[in-house]
Every structure is written in C-alpha cells, then in structure tokens.
Scaffold this active site. Structure first.
Site, PDB file in Angstrom:
ATOM      1  N   HIS A 252       0.851  -1.199   0.000  1.00 12.23           N
ATOM      2  CA  HIS A 252       0.000   0.000   0.000  1.00 12.23           C
ATOM      3  C   HIS A 252       0.880   1.240   0.000  1.00 12.23           C
ATOM      4  O   HIS A 252       2.000   1.224   0.503  1.00 12.23           O
ATOM      5  CB  HIS A 252      -0.952   0.023   1.198  1.00 12.23           C
ATOM      6  CG  HIS A 252      -0.272  -0.168   2.517  1.00 12.23           C
ATOM      7  ND1 HIS A 252       0.133  -1.413   2.968  1.00 12.23           N
ATOM      8  CD2 HIS A 252       0.095   0.712   3.475  1.00 12.23           C
ATOM      9  CE1 HIS A 252       0.710  -1.279   4.147  1.00 12.23           C
ATOM     10  NE2 HIS A 252       0.713  -0.002   4.474  1.00 12.23           N
TER      11      HIS A 252
ATOM     12  N   HIS B 166       0.993   5.233   1.233  1.00 16.16           N
ATOM     13  CA  HIS B 166       0.375   6.221   2.121  1.00 16.16           C
ATOM     14  C   HIS B 166       0.330   7.578   1.412  1.00 16.16           C
ATOM     15  O   HIS B 166       1.344   8.035   0.874  1.00 16.16           O
ATOM     16  CB  HIS B 166       1.213   6.407   3.387  1.00 16.16           C
ATOM     17  CG  HIS B 166       1.228   5.229   4.303  1.00 16.16           C
ATOM     18  ND1 HIS B 166       0.403   5.122   5.390  1.00 16.16           N
ATOM     19  CD2 HIS B 166       1.975   4.091   4.290  1.00 16.16           C
ATOM     20  CE1 HIS B 166       0.649   3.982   6.029  1.00 16.16           C
ATOM     21  NE2 HIS B 166       1.608   3.333   5.371  1.00 16.16           N
TER      22      HIS B 166
HETATM   23  P1  AMP Z   1       2.034   0.295   7.330  1.00 14.61           P
HETATM   24  O1  AMP Z   1       2.487   0.524   8.744  1.00 14.61           O
HETATM   25  O2  AMP Z   1       2.820   1.026   6.290  1.00 14.61           O
HETATM   26  O3  AMP Z   1       1.912  -1.189   7.044  1.00 14.61           O
HETATM   27  O4  AMP Z   1       0.600   0.938   7.248  1.00 14.61           O
HETATM   28  C1  AMP Z   1      -0.549   0.296   7.667  1.00 14.61           C
HETATM   29  C2  AMP Z   1      -1.609   1.362   7.810  1.00 14.61           C
HETATM   30  O5  AMP Z   1      -2.859   0.749   7.718  1.00 14.61           O
HETATM   31  C3  AMP Z   1      -1.563   2.099   9.150  1.00 14.61           C
HETATM   32  O6  AMP Z   1      -1.453   3.504   8.889  1.00 14.61           O
HETATM   33  C4  AMP Z   1      -2.888   1.739   9.813  1.00 14.61           C
HETATM   34  O7  AMP Z   1      -3.435   2.809  10.536  1.00 14.61           O
HETATM   35  C5  AMP Z   1      -3.751   1.378   8.618  1.00 14.61           C
HETATM   36  N1  AMP Z   1      -4.803   0.406   8.862  1.00 14.61           N
HETATM   37  C6  AMP Z   1      -4.691  -0.788   9.482  1.00 14.61           C
HETATM   38  N2  AMP Z   1      -5.874  -1.441   9.458  1.00 14.61           N
HETATM   39  C7  AMP Z   1      -6.751  -0.626   8.805  1.00 14.61           C
HETATM   40  C8  AMP Z   1      -8.129  -0.724   8.459  1.00 14.61           C
HETATM   41  N3  AMP Z   1      -8.860  -1.795   8.791  1.00 14.61           N
HETATM   42  N4  AMP Z   1      -8.696   0.294   7.784  1.00 14.61           N
HETATM   43  C9  AMP Z   1      -7.962   1.387   7.447  1.00 14.61           C
HETATM   44  N5  AMP Z   1      -6.665   1.545   7.748  1.00 14.61           N
HETATM   45  C10 AMP Z   1      -6.068   0.554   8.418  1.00 14.61           C
END
Ligand code: AMP
Ligand code: ZN
Length: 137
Positions: free
Chosen positions: A101, A103
C-alpha cells in the site's frame, strides 16, 4: 492471488466496508483508520502483493498514477501545505500490514507528523560499496 487472511485483500475487494475515496478494477483508495493527518489515505491494489519487491512494475506504475490523482484532490480540497507519498517495506521500515500500500499524507504547516530521519554522512567506503553493487547485473 488473494490472501484469505489478509485484511487489505478483504477491504480492497469490498468484503469489509471502508471509507473509499476512489475505486477502479485494480485499486481502491481508502481513508486510514488511524490517520497521521487529516486526509491520510491508502492506495490498495486489489491483488495481493506483500511489498515493493512482489508488485510488478506495471501495476506499481498504475498505482502511482492513482496516488497522484487522489493526492491532488486531497491536497487542493483540504488546503494542505505539503504532501508525503510513502510506502513501507518490512517490519524494520515500519510496515505493519503486509499487503502493498502507498500512504498519501497531507501535511499542514506546524503539524506534528513524524516522517523524517537524522541525516548521516555518506562514507567513502559505503559510497564505493553501493556504487559497485549498482553496477552488478
Ligand atoms: P504500514 O504501517 O505502512 O503497514 O501501514 C498500515 C496502515 O494501515 C496504518 O497507517 C494503519 O493505521 C492502517 N490500517 C490498518 N488497518 C486498517 C483498516 N482496517 N482500515 C484502514 N486503515 C487501516
Ligand atoms: Zn492482501
């Protein structure tokens, strides 16, 4: 290549509801549940790739196109002052969800979003080692 235990596979494919800002055949862009700033969004491919090294270059290119389009909308609509586009690979880099993903993080003057590092010094040894590595086939 859907991973049944992957929450972002379920969100990207609509099995779990999300605040969706954009969707096409290949991607979904959602609002982060724990935003770093107002408008923090995530670009999710619908297909499962764990990270940058698994995602094919053409899919990555299209993801970047989606990121640009949605970022422009957020930047203008939210009157942001700046923008971070970032992507984490591996636990040590801060990755917590192992489904690729990007950001999209709008930035506002004086905000306390912590994207940064303490600048080091490029040593002669590191420079030569890394340049040699980059010349390898
Ligand atoms: P990363 O740390 O780069 O893997 O980013 C994961 C991101 O996903 C974090 O910013 C979390 O806040 C976000 N996240 C985790 N679960 C969910 C969810 N169910 N819906 C939306 N965002 C999420
Ligand atoms: Zn997945």
């Amino acid at each position: 290549m859907k991973d049944c235990n992957c929450i972002f596979c379920k969100i990207a494919n609509g099995e779990i509801p999300s605040a969706t800002l954009y969707e096409d055949d290949e991607f979904r862009v959602i609002l982060d549940l724990n935003p770093a700033s107002k408008g923090h969004a995530l670009v999710l491919p619908k297909e499962h790739f764990a990270n940058l090294f698994e995602i094919p270059a053409d899919v990555l290119g299209r993801a970047a196109g989606v990121a640009k389009k949605v970022s422009e909308k957020l930047f203008n609509g939210l009157h942001a002052d700046g923008f971070n586009l970032l992507q984490n690979n591996g636990e040590s880099a801060g990755q917590t969800v192992f489904h690729f993903h990007m950001h999209l993080i709008p930035r506002y003057k004086g905000d306390t979003v912590g994207v940064g590092w303490k600048p080091g010094t490029l040593t002669d040894e590191d420079r030569e080692e890394i340049l040699a590595l980059s010349r390898q086939e």
